[in-house]
Design a protein around this motif. Structure first.
Motif, PDB file in Angstrom:
ATOM      1  N   ALA A  84      18.314  32.479  -0.207  1.00  7.98           N
ATOM      2  CA  ALA A  84      18.717  31.376   0.686  1.00  7.98           C
ATOM      3  C   ALA A  84      17.978  31.471   2.015  1.00  7.98           C
ATOM      4  N   ALA A  85      17.864  32.686   2.550  1.00  8.64           N
ATOM      5  CA  ALA A  85      17.149  32.881   3.822  1.00  8.64           C
ATOM      6  C   ALA A  85      15.676  32.509   3.673  1.00  8.64           C
ATOM      7  N   ASP A  86      15.065  32.884   2.526  1.00  9.40           N
ATOM      8  CA  ASP A  86      13.647  32.563   2.282  1.00  9.40           C
ATOM      9  C   ASP A  86      13.430  31.051   2.169  1.00  9.40           C
ATOM     10  N   ILE A  87      14.330  30.375   1.435  1.00  5.54           N
ATOM     11  CA  ILE A  87      14.216  28.918   1.241  1.00  5.54           C
ATOM     12  C   ILE A  87      14.323  28.191   2.577  1.00  5.54           C
ATOM     13  N   LEU A  88      15.305  28.599   3.378  1.00  6.79           N
ATOM     14  CA  LEU A  88      15.516  27.937   4.671  1.00  6.79           C
ATOM     15  C   LEU A  88      14.358  28.207   5.626  1.00  6.79           C
ATOM     16  N   SER A  89      13.870  29.448   5.632  1.00  3.72           N
ATOM     17  CA  SER A  89      12.765  29.829   6.503  1.00  3.72           C
ATOM     18  C   SER A  89      11.495  29.051   6.131  1.00  3.72           C
ATOM     19  N   PHE A  90      11.268  28.882   4.816  1.00  2.00           N
ATOM     20  CA  PHE A  90      10.115  28.128   4.313  1.00  2.00           C
ATOM     21  C   PHE A  90      10.166  26.685   4.836  1.00  2.00           C
ATOM     22  N   GLU A  91      11.341  26.063   4.718  1.00  2.00           N
ATOM     23  CA  GLU A  91      11.446  24.671   5.183  1.00  2.00           C
ATOM     24  C   GLU A  91      11.339  24.588   6.705  1.00  2.00           C
ATOM     25  N   HIS A  92      11.894  25.570   7.395  1.00  2.00           N
ATOM     26  CA  HIS A  92      11.823  25.585   8.860  1.00  2.00           C
ATOM     27  C   HIS A  92      10.368  25.601   9.323  1.00  2.00           C
ATOM     28  N   GLU A  93       9.514  26.306   8.591  1.00  2.00           N
ATOM     29  CA  GLU A  93       8.079  26.299   8.919  1.00  2.00           C
ATOM     30  C   GLU A  93       7.488  24.902   8.722  1.00  2.00           C
TER      31      GLU A  93
ATOM     32  N   SER B  63       0.851  -1.183   0.000  1.00  2.00           N
ATOM     33  CA  SER B  63       0.000   0.000   0.000  1.00  2.00           C
ATOM     34  C   SER B  63       0.890   1.237   0.000  1.00  2.00           C
ATOM     35  N   LEU B  64       0.338   2.365  -0.448  1.00  2.00           N
ATOM     36  CA  LEU B  64       1.073   3.632  -0.400  1.00  2.00           C
ATOM     37  C   LEU B  64       0.887   4.290   0.962  1.00  2.00           C
ATOM     38  N   TYR B  65       1.936   4.962   1.424  1.00  2.00           N
ATOM     39  CA  TYR B  65       1.886   5.743   2.655  1.00  2.00           C
ATOM     40  C   TYR B  65       2.259   7.190   2.322  1.00  2.00           C
ATOM     41  N   LEU B  66       1.366   8.127   2.602  1.00  2.00           N
ATOM     42  CA  LEU B  66       1.694   9.547   2.486  1.00  2.00           C
ATOM     43  C   LEU B  66       2.462   9.926   3.735  1.00  2.00           C
ATOM     44  N   SER B  67       3.700  10.412   3.579  1.00  2.00           N
ATOM     45  CA  SER B  67       4.561  10.581   4.743  1.00  2.00           C
ATOM     46  C   SER B  67       5.360  11.875   4.653  1.00  2.00           C
ATOM     47  N   GLU B  68       6.243  12.077   5.616  1.00  2.00           N
ATOM     48  CA  GLU B  68       7.106  13.255   5.610  1.00  2.00           C
ATOM     49  C   GLU B  68       8.202  13.086   4.555  1.00  2.00           C
ATOM     50  N   PRO B  69       8.612  14.194   3.918  1.00  2.00           N
ATOM     51  CA  PRO B  69       9.654  14.103   2.893  1.00  2.00           C
ATOM     52  C   PRO B  69      11.046  14.272   3.498  1.00  2.00           C
ATOM     53  N   SER B  70      12.059  14.181   2.653  1.00  2.00           N
ATOM     54  CA  SER B  70      13.424  14.514   3.085  1.00  2.00           C
ATOM     55  C   SER B  70      13.520  16.031   3.253  1.00  2.00           C
ATOM     56  N   THR B  71      14.541  16.494   3.965  1.00  2.00           N
ATOM     57  CA  THR B  71      14.691  17.931   4.227  1.00  2.00           C
ATOM     58  C   THR B  71      16.145  18.369   4.027  1.00  2.00           C
ATOM     59  N   LEU B  72      16.327  19.672   3.783  1.00  2.00           N
ATOM     60  CA  LEU B  72      17.673  20.246   3.745  1.00  2.00           C
ATOM     61  C   LEU B  72      18.237  20.348   5.157  1.00  2.00           C
ATOM     62  N   ILE B  73      17.370  20.795   6.082  1.00  2.00           N
ATOM     63  CA  ILE B  73      17.770  20.957   7.478  1.00  2.00           C
ATOM     64  C   ILE B  73      17.986  19.565   8.071  1.00  2.00           C
ATOM     65  N   PRO B  74      19.125  19.327   8.743  1.00  2.00           N
ATOM     66  CA  PRO B  74      19.338  18.014   9.363  1.00  2.00           C
ATOM     67  C   PRO B  74      18.138  17.616  10.228  1.00  2.00           C
ATOM     68  N   ARG B  75      17.809  16.341  10.168  1.00  2.00           N
ATOM     69  CA  ARG B  75      16.559  15.871  10.774  1.00  2.00           C
ATOM     70  C   ARG B  75      16.417  16.245  12.252  1.00  2.00           C
ATOM     71  N   GLU B  76      17.507  16.133  13.000  1.00  2.00           N
ATOM     72  CA  GLU B  76      17.463  16.468  14.428  1.00  2.00           C
ATOM     73  C   GLU B  76      17.038  17.918  14.635  1.00  2.00           C
ATOM     74  N   LEU B  77      17.576  18.832  13.800  1.00  2.00           N
ATOM     75  CA  LEU B  77      17.251  20.258  13.936  1.00  2.00           C
ATOM     76  C   LEU B  77      15.863  20.572  13.387  1.00  2.00           C
TER      77      LEU B  77
ATOM     78  N   ARG C 299      14.488  21.426  17.183  1.00  2.00           N
ATOM     79  CA  ARG C 299      14.158  22.596  16.362  1.00  2.00           C
ATOM     80  C   ARG C 299      14.189  23.862  17.225  1.00  2.00           C
ATOM     81  N   VAL C 300      14.908  24.887  16.760  1.00  2.00           N
ATOM     82  CA  VAL C 300      14.978  26.156  17.488  1.00  2.00           C
ATOM     83  C   VAL C 300      14.587  27.293  16.542  1.00  2.00           C
ATOM     84  N   ASP C 301      14.549  28.523  17.068  1.00  2.00           N
ATOM     85  CA  ASP C 301      14.175  29.692  16.275  1.00  2.00           C
ATOM     86  C   ASP C 301      15.062  29.793  15.028  1.00  2.00           C
TER      87      ASP C 301
END
Length: 695
Positions: free
Chosen positions: A244-253, A191-205, A210-212
């Motif tokens: 770069a700041a916009d891309i990172l901020s978008f993923e952080h959200e 079956s298919l599972y809709l799940s979380e994707p990979s990220t640029l930000i290391p998974r722990e962070l 996760r911080v500000d």
């Protein structure tokens, strides 16, 4: 137990030391490996000296056995990391060999792609520029490209269709994770599972820590993204920094909705036993999350998927909808295209000397079975496989005795015995290799890359439609040093790298073999009889009765208290300790049974090899030392700064307790035979009065 033997006989043994052959040309002209013969005695002496060099005899084994067995470990790499490094060296040699007649199509494609990758023109070459320009045009555009007039040409931008197309054509995992796993309702289909994707930000962070977004911890990543944007798109400093700041901020959200520790380790077996997800049709989920998930999956598979799917990340999909809605669609397109570029391009720091490692990584990610085939052909030895089968039989017999214990009701005992009997041991086989429809162009890496990614993704997509003989989502390849329980297929999968020096050699003796490989196999066997695998009856009648389950929980409470007293309450550490304690016990009893078979015949030649020269320990003591030394780590045995006690170790101080030490000391503290072997007084740290035991 036996004392160290005196040597009277020398046998020729085989040690596979890997040498590169300097003059190789033409198909099958020469092999890239040579076998170097050493006497059995030389192999055994070297191993004995090595093990002795790791031991710190000034530490009391009854106080901290880990510190005793690993106290003089000097390497920056752990044993498992050393084995992995050796495998990588072996695989590189195999990839660099010329084509051979016995190579399958996929093995030839792997060698060809590797060579093409090594000579690829990158960083602003004409071929790369042409490839990337076409890529941008075909996949929704890249607003950040100077002069692109993106809004004019892409006013109807459909980000869900774009990321679906990128998954279908290139296997990219952007903004939405899509995994294949077992269907709970019927485990003989996927079956298919809709799940979380990979990220640029290391998974722990992204999740637990996760911080500000303004925290300085994110700065290096932001600078790296800006540098790539400058290099790829010829942006100015300010423009690149802002994007770069916009891309990172978008993923952080987006990270705000993520829960899972790691996207890389999508574990279909674990999901089957530990998760309880909602299953609906794609139109239903599309309506529920106000996202056209039907369009995304249709684009991902290039066909409509009618079967219901599982929702594995409800919080994330709600957060995804909020985040995309809150931002200009051009930022979404910039994020998608930046992620795609970073997956395709060579790293910014690409240099001729680092290219080989990067090309190897790409071949391993895309064509692991080709590497598995090459490795199996080089290293599979039939006699060793027979040894492992005999070892496995002894382990099954030892666990069968544990499953006859009084705390199991008669019905559960019978179910357990049958379940154990059904579990077969399997090593990777490459008789029927994957056939990819692929025509690689040696002179054009970028065209070859596009072809390869598409062909591999097409083959992987087919897993969704498998029935009955289901392929696990993370197959164990020959070059891996792992064992995996497959409850649905009723087997254990084992990689052949576990059977290579320095971790394994037939000449090290059975005490060493049972303590290392035997323990790893026993871990997976014992896991088949832990709480999740016995309390969920996914396969016909393989679950236990209520009274047996209740007794199991009473016994497992002992391990919970042991972990809490050792450091702090931790459910995963408790499960690990419970499994490892059972596995060490099973492996040790299996070894004693094997020993019993030898003694009536007084086969001195066999029994004399159960100790190692230069290591003044009995065969049973050698078992425990070999078990412990699998976990040696320089970080773990470096003296702590705040230590002021003599000899640098205070077992009872909590700061000296760590999860790594628990992996060794925990299971051994629960084994009476260990305390007897090292004459540990009752009540000493390694011989507590109360011992925890299940299997």
């Amino acid at each position: 137990s036996m004392s160290e033997p005196c040597w009277t006989t020398v046998f020729l043994g085989l040690l596979l030391l890997l040498l590169r052959n300097s003059s190789v040309s033409g198909e099958d002209a020469a092999q890239g490996f040579q076998r170097i013969y050493q006497t059995e005695q030389t192999v055994r002496q070297a191993k004995g000296q090595q093990m002795r060099s790791f031991i710190n005899a000034s530490i009391d084994p009854c106080v901290d056995f880990y510190a005793f067995a690993c106290g003089n470990w000097k390497s920056a790499s752990t044993p498992s990391e050393q084995a992995e490094q050796q495998v990588q060296r072996d695989l590189l040699l195999l990839l660099e060999e010329p084509m051979r007649r016995v190579d399958s199509n996929i093995a030839r494609q792997a060698k060809e792609f590797f060579k093409t990758c090594l000579t690829a023109q990158a960083q602003q070459s004409q071929q790369q520029q042409q490839f990337l320009t076409e890529f941008i045009q075909q996949n929704g555009g890249f607003p950040a490209v100077p002069g692109s007039q993106w809004e004019v040409h892409h006013h109807d931008y459909d980000w869900l269709r774009v990321i679906g197309g990128l998954r279908q054509r290139y296997g990219m995992d952007i903004l939405i994770g899509l995994r294949v796993g077992y269907n709970y309702a019927s485990v003989l289909e996927n079956s298919l599972y809709l799940s979380e994707p990979s990220t640029l930000i290391p998974r722990e962070l992204c999740t637990r820590n996760r911080v500000d977004i303004r925290d300085s911890i994110y700065e290096p990543l932001e600078h790296h993204i800006a540098s790539e944007l400058k290099a790829w798109l010829a942006l100015g400093n300010e423009e690149a920094a802002r994007l770069a700041a916009d891309i990172l901020s978008f993923e952080h959200e987006l990270c705000g909705g993520m829960r899972n520790g790691s996207h890389d380790l999508w574990d279909a077996e674990l999901q089957l036993y530990e998760s309880n997800y909602t299953r609906k049709t794609l139109p239903e989920f599309s309506q529920l999350y106000d996202l056209n998930l039907e369009s995304f999956v249709t684009a991902s598979y290039d066909q409509v998927i009618f079967k219901p799917v599982y929702m594995a990340a409800p919080e994330y999909f709600r957060q995804l909808k909020r985040t995309v809605t809150a931002h200009n669609i051009s930022l979404v397109a910039n994020y998608v295209m930046y992620r795609a570029f970073s997956a395709l391009n060579f790293p910014l720091e690409d240099r001729p000397q680092s290219r080989k490692a990067e090309c190897f990584k790409r071949v391993k990610n895309q064509l692991p079975s080709a590497l598995g085939e090459l490795y199996a052909r080089q290293f599979a030895i039939e006699d060793t496989k027979k040894d492992v089968d005999r070892l496995y039989d002894h382990l099954q017999d030892a666990l069968r005795q544990s499953l006859s214990a009084d705390w199991l009701e008669e019905g559960s005992r019978r179910v357990g015995q049958r379940k154990l009997l059904d579990l077969k041991l399997q090593v990777p086989s490459y008789e029927r290799s994957i056939n990819l429809k692929l025509q690689l162009e040696r002179g054009n890496y970028w065209k070859s890359l596009r072809q390869l990614l598409g062909a591999v993704q097409s083959q992987r997509s087919g897993q969704l439609f498998e029935e009955e003989a289901i392929t696990p989502s993370d197959p164990v390849e020959a070059f891996e040093a792992r064992v995996r329980l497959r409850p649905v297929q009723r087997r254990l999968d084992m990689g052949l790298a576990l059977l290579q020096p320095p971790a394994f050699d037939r000449h090290f003796g059975h005490a060493f073999r049972f303590a290392t490989l035997g323990f790893k196999l026993a871990r997976q066997l014992v896991m088949a009889f832990d709480d999740p695998h016995w309390s969920k009856g996914l396969l016909e009648r393989d679950n236990w009765d209520g009274l047996t389950a209740w007794r199991y929980h009473i016994k497992s409470d002992c391990f919970t208290r042991e972990v809490a007293n050792y450091l702090r309450a931790n459910e995963s550490a408790t499960n690990r300790l419970l499994t490892d304690s059972g596995a060490v016990n099973v492996a040790f009893r299996a070894y004693l049974t094997w020993l019993g078979f030898q003694e009536p015949n007084n086969d001195f030649n066999v029994l004399a090899k159960e100790t190692l020269p230069g290591l003044n320990y009995s065969n049973t003591a050698l078992f425990f030392v070999a078990y412990a030394q699998q976990y040696c780590s320089l970080e773990e045995i470096r003296p702590k700064e705040d230590q002021t006690m003599p000899r640098g170790f205070v077992y009872s101080a909590k700061q000296n307790h760590s999860w790594t030490r628990l992996e060794v000391n925990g299971p051994l503290r629960n084994l009476a035979e260990f305390a007897r072997e090292f004459r540990c007084p009752i009540g000493s740290p390694m011989n507590p009065a109360t011992k925890c035991s299940i299997y």
